[in-house]
Enzyme design. Structure first.
Site, short mmCIF file in Angstrom:
data_model
loop_
_atom_site.label_atom_id
_atom_site.label_comp_id
_atom_site.label_asym_id
_atom_site.label_seq_id
_atom_site.Cartn_x
_atom_site.Cartn_y
_atom_site.Cartn_z
N GLU A 34 0.88 -1.53 -0.02
CA GLU A 34 0.57 0.09 0.30
C GLU A 34 0.85 1.62 -0.17
O GLU A 34 2.20 1.05 0.85
CB GLU A 34 -0.95 0.04 1.41
N GLY A 39 -6.90 0.90 3.79
CA GLY A 39 -9.14 1.69 3.23
C GLY A 39 -8.72 2.18 2.32
O GLY A 39 -9.95 2.22 1.90
N GLY A 40 -8.07 3.03 0.99
CA GLY A 40 -7.97 3.36 0.38
C GLY A 40 -9.01 4.44 -0.12
O GLY A 40 -9.07 5.55 1.20
N THR A 41 -9.87 4.61 -0.92
CA THR A 41 -10.77 5.84 -0.96
C THR A 41 -12.22 6.05 -0.27
O THR A 41 -12.04 6.64 0.66
CB THR A 41 -11.60 6.14 -2.73
N CYS A 42 -12.26 4.77 -0.17
CA CYS A 42 -13.14 4.31 0.58
C CYS A 42 -13.93 5.25 1.91
O CYS A 42 -14.23 6.11 2.61
CB CYS A 42 -14.25 3.13 0.34
N HIS A 446 -45.30 -1.56 8.91
CA HIS A 446 -46.44 -0.07 9.05
C HIS A 446 -44.95 0.60 10.71
O HIS A 446 -45.60 0.37 11.09
CB HIS A 446 -47.29 0.33 9.05
C1 FAD Z 1 -16.33 11.41 -2.77
C2 FAD Z 1 -16.84 10.14 -3.14
C3 FAD Z 1 -17.70 9.67 -1.61
C4 FAD Z 1 -17.89 8.44 -2.22
N1 FAD Z 1 -19.12 7.71 -1.86
C5 FAD Z 1 -19.53 6.80 -2.03
C6 FAD Z 1 -20.16 5.78 -1.33
O1 FAD Z 1 -20.74 6.14 -0.56
N2 FAD Z 1 -21.02 4.45 -1.55
C7 FAD Z 1 -20.09 3.79 -2.49
O2 FAD Z 1 -20.40 2.34 -2.93
N3 FAD Z 1 -18.97 4.30 -2.63
C8 FAD Z 1 -18.46 5.13 -3.07
N4 FAD Z 1 -17.00 6.01 -3.47
C9 FAD Z 1 -16.57 4.77 -4.49
C10 FAD Z 1 -15.56 4.35 -3.33
O3 FAD Z 1 -14.75 4.95 -3.15
C11 FAD Z 1 -14.81 3.60 -4.31
O4 FAD Z 1 -15.47 2.52 -5.62
C12 FAD Z 1 -13.97 2.75 -4.02
O5 FAD Z 1 -13.64 3.37 -3.16
C13 FAD Z 1 -13.11 1.65 -4.64
O6 FAD Z 1 -12.32 1.12 -4.21
P1 FAD Z 1 -10.86 0.18 -4.49
O7 FAD Z 1 -11.21 -1.27 -4.30
O8 FAD Z 1 -11.03 -0.33 -6.28
O9 FAD Z 1 -9.95 1.96 -4.52
P2 FAD Z 1 -9.28 2.27 -3.83
O10 FAD Z 1 -10.40 2.66 -2.30
O11 FAD Z 1 -9.22 3.33 -4.19
O12 FAD Z 1 -8.38 1.82 -2.58
C14 FAD Z 1 -6.88 1.62 -4.14
C15 FAD Z 1 -5.66 1.76 -3.05
O13 FAD Z 1 -4.51 1.64 -4.05
C16 FAD Z 1 -3.34 2.29 -3.59
N5 FAD Z 1 -2.41 2.01 -4.55
C17 FAD Z 1 -3.26 2.67 -5.48
N6 FAD Z 1 -1.75 2.55 -7.03
C18 FAD Z 1 -0.62 2.40 -5.52
C19 FAD Z 1 0.51 1.46 -6.08
N7 FAD Z 1 1.22 1.50 -7.51
N8 FAD Z 1 1.06 0.80 -5.43
C20 FAD Z 1 0.85 0.87 -4.02
N9 FAD Z 1 -0.77 1.83 -4.30
C21 FAD Z 1 -1.46 1.28 -4.32
C22 FAD Z 1 -3.64 3.30 -2.87
O14 FAD Z 1 -2.84 4.28 -2.27
C23 FAD Z 1 -5.16 2.92 -2.23
O15 FAD Z 1 -4.90 3.22 -0.65
C24 FAD Z 1 -16.96 7.46 -3.59
C25 FAD Z 1 -16.28 7.86 -3.80
C26 FAD Z 1 -15.74 9.11 -4.24
C27 FAD Z 1 -14.57 9.62 -4.33
#
Ligand code: FAD
Length: 464
Positions: A34, A39-42, A446
């Site tokens: 990582e 935990g990434g984006t979510c 209800h």
């Molecule tokens: C503002 C916002 C609100 C959202 N709200 C919702 C919601 O309410 N409900 C919902 O279902 N979805 C929501 N989403 C979408 C959701 O966040 C994403 O669909 C979800 O996080 C995707 O998960 P993922 O596992 O594909 O990637 P991510 O969660 O993006 O994780 C990818 C990880 O990979 C790591 N990474 C990337 N490239 C490399 C590399 N080369 N080397 C090492 N590490 C790397 C990153 O640092 C990151 O930690 C929202 C998105 C945004 C932007």
């Protein structure tokens, strides 16, 4: 430290960590990489923080409208942005730290911190380490698109990451992009007390939804005082004193929107441009989404792509389901005559967390019309849903679509209070492949929003 592993996972998003759990349980020795926040984006900059802010904004709005419930509060409502952010940060940190601790303590899992990229189909470089494995799983997610608007490189702007760091309230937030991310933030900050303008290039908000859904969302956002500007064809940015001017050249109004802050929310792109895909020969489309088959295998044997980076879903639940598909097909004992799990078994579903929220499943009305299927439609405004009336939250409507011949449900939109929860009753009926008459004859509790679904399914009309 060994540099040869059974498996490598890149990205601690919504699929990677749970996959790590299953792979190590199967006896594999794995490397987990990582580069930033576990935990990434979510967890860090998406679902969790935004829904925490939605909750604070909801409380602010309820306080503001308290008198209509017979509750007396001070005439002026103020929001302490530092405290709002602190609450959000605490929720995020708990989740992020829990995940990181779990991964770092996982037996047979070595965690590497840093940016990973391919050196060859089975070799990954992370810093000074060159790791080798027969199986590689990509869960690298995506990030906000930076549009090439004229002037975008000359003024400060925020994306979903930057706006979550604000500790003071923007005087006037201009949101460029009237879709899911932009509308959630727009309503949040309006409720906190900012002036908000939403600028959208198409003719309506959330243009992937039906026109009536777009119109209803526009109406309730405008009632809260948000300015919506559509048909913004030529968006450009420039400094205007301490402010930022967003030029739109709209059909009907070409004056600039001048804000103290600008949020750019015009879409997402996969984090694949810096992954060295070319060194492994992994195929991708013109937007960078990794090409996968129905079991999420890439064009290179032994490499899978899960989550947002494969373009087959853009949600946390789709990323998690990708993990389930890959884990089941790779690790579960084969069952005779049972087909592998596939992406195409998934029924599209999601929510937009405006207040009221939009719960969506399957086809829109527009898509049903285009399909040419003989269909039936049922609708009901939330003004006729007891629970909504009692809660004083009557914006929106319920809409369901069914196949006239097979009686299978084709899709639904529940834009209204509790719509994000009530939609699951329809979703599960679709997964069961049961006819709509199952819901029509069910007795629901209800007073709930779900209670109205049997009535709506009992009052279908031909879609003309
Ligand atoms: C503002 C916002 C609100 C959202 N709200 C919702 C919601 O309410 N409900 C919902 O279902 N979805 C929501 N989403 C979408 C959701 O966040 C994403 O669909 C979800 O996080 C995707 O998960 P993922 O596992 O594909 O990637 P991510 O969660 O993006 O994780 C990818 C990880 O990979 C790591 N990474 C990337 N490239 C490399 C590399 N080369 N080397 C090492 N590490 C790397 C990153 O640092 C990151 O930690 C929202 C998105 C945004 C932007």
């Amino acid at each position: 430290m060994p540099t040869t592993f059974d498996s490598i996972i890149i990205g601690a998003g919504q699929a990677g960590p749970t996959l790590a759990g299953r792979l190590t349980q199967s006896g594999r020795n794995i490397a987990f990489i990582e580069r930033k926040l576990f935990g990434g984006t979510c967890v860090n900059t998406g679902c969790t923080p935004t829904k925490a802010l939605v909750a604070s904004a909801y409380v602010a709005q309820k306080a503001r409208t308290a008198a209509s419930y017979g509750v007396t509060v001070p005439a002026t409502i103020s929001v302490d942005m530092k405290a709002v952010k602190a609450r959000k940060d605490q929720i995020v940190l708990k989740s992020r730290n829990g995940l990181e601790t779990w991964l770092r303590g996982m037996k047979n899992c070595t965690v590497f911190t840093g940016h990973a990229h391919f050196e060859s189909p089975n070799q990954i470089r992370v810093g000074d380490d060159l790791l080798t494995a027969k199986e590689i799983f990509l869960n690298v997610g995506g990030r906000a698109i930076v549009p090439d608007f004229p002037g975008a490189d000359t003024v400060p702007w925020m994306d979903n990451v930057g706006i979550l760091e604000l500790e003071t309230l923007p005087r006037h937030l201009v949101v460029v992009g009237g879709s899911y991310v932009g509308l959630e933030f727009g309503q949040i900050f309006r409720r906190f007390g900012s002036e908000v303008t939403v600028i959208e290039k198409s003719s309506r908000l959330v243009s992937r939804e039906d026109e009536d859904v777009s119109a209803s969302i526009k109406s309730f956002l405008e009632k809260e005082g948000i300015t919506v500007r559509l048909h913004a064809e030529c968006i450009h940015l420039e400094s205007r004193g301490d402010d930022i001017a967003v030029g739109v050249n709209c059909e009907d109004d070409s004056s600039d929107s001048i804000g103290s802050h600008v949020l750019l929310a015009v879409g997402r792109r996969p984090n694949t441009d810096d992954l060295g895909l070319e060194n492994a020969g992994i195929a991708h489309d013109e937007h960078g989404f990794i090409t996968v088959d129905d079991q999420l295998r890439t064009s290179v044997p032994g490499i899978w792509a899960l989550g947002d980076c494969n373009g087959r879903g853009a949600f946390t639940h789709t990323a998690y389901n990708d993990y389930e598909i890959v884990a089941a097909n790779l690790l579960d004992p084969a069952v005779p005559d049972q087909a592998p799990r596939r992406v195409t078994d998934r029924i599209p579903c999601y929510a937009l967390y405006t207040d009221p929220p939009l719960g969506r499943v399957g086809l829109t009305e527009d898509e049903v019309r285009k399909s040419g299927k003989p269909a039936l439609i049922g609708t009901r405004p939330m003004t006729r849903v007891s629970r909504a009336i009692e809660k004083g939250e009557t914006e929106g409507f319920i809409k369901v679509l069914v196949d006239q011949n097979t009686k299978q449900i084709l899709g639904a939109s529940i834009l209204g209070t509790g719509g994000d929860e009530a939609i699951h009753c329809i979703l599960d009926t679709m997964y069961a492949r049961a006819p709509y008459t199952l819901i029509q004859r069910a007795v629901h509790i209800h007073p709930t929003v779900s209670e109205l679904l049997p009535t709506v399914f009992g009052d279908l009309k031909p879609l003309t």
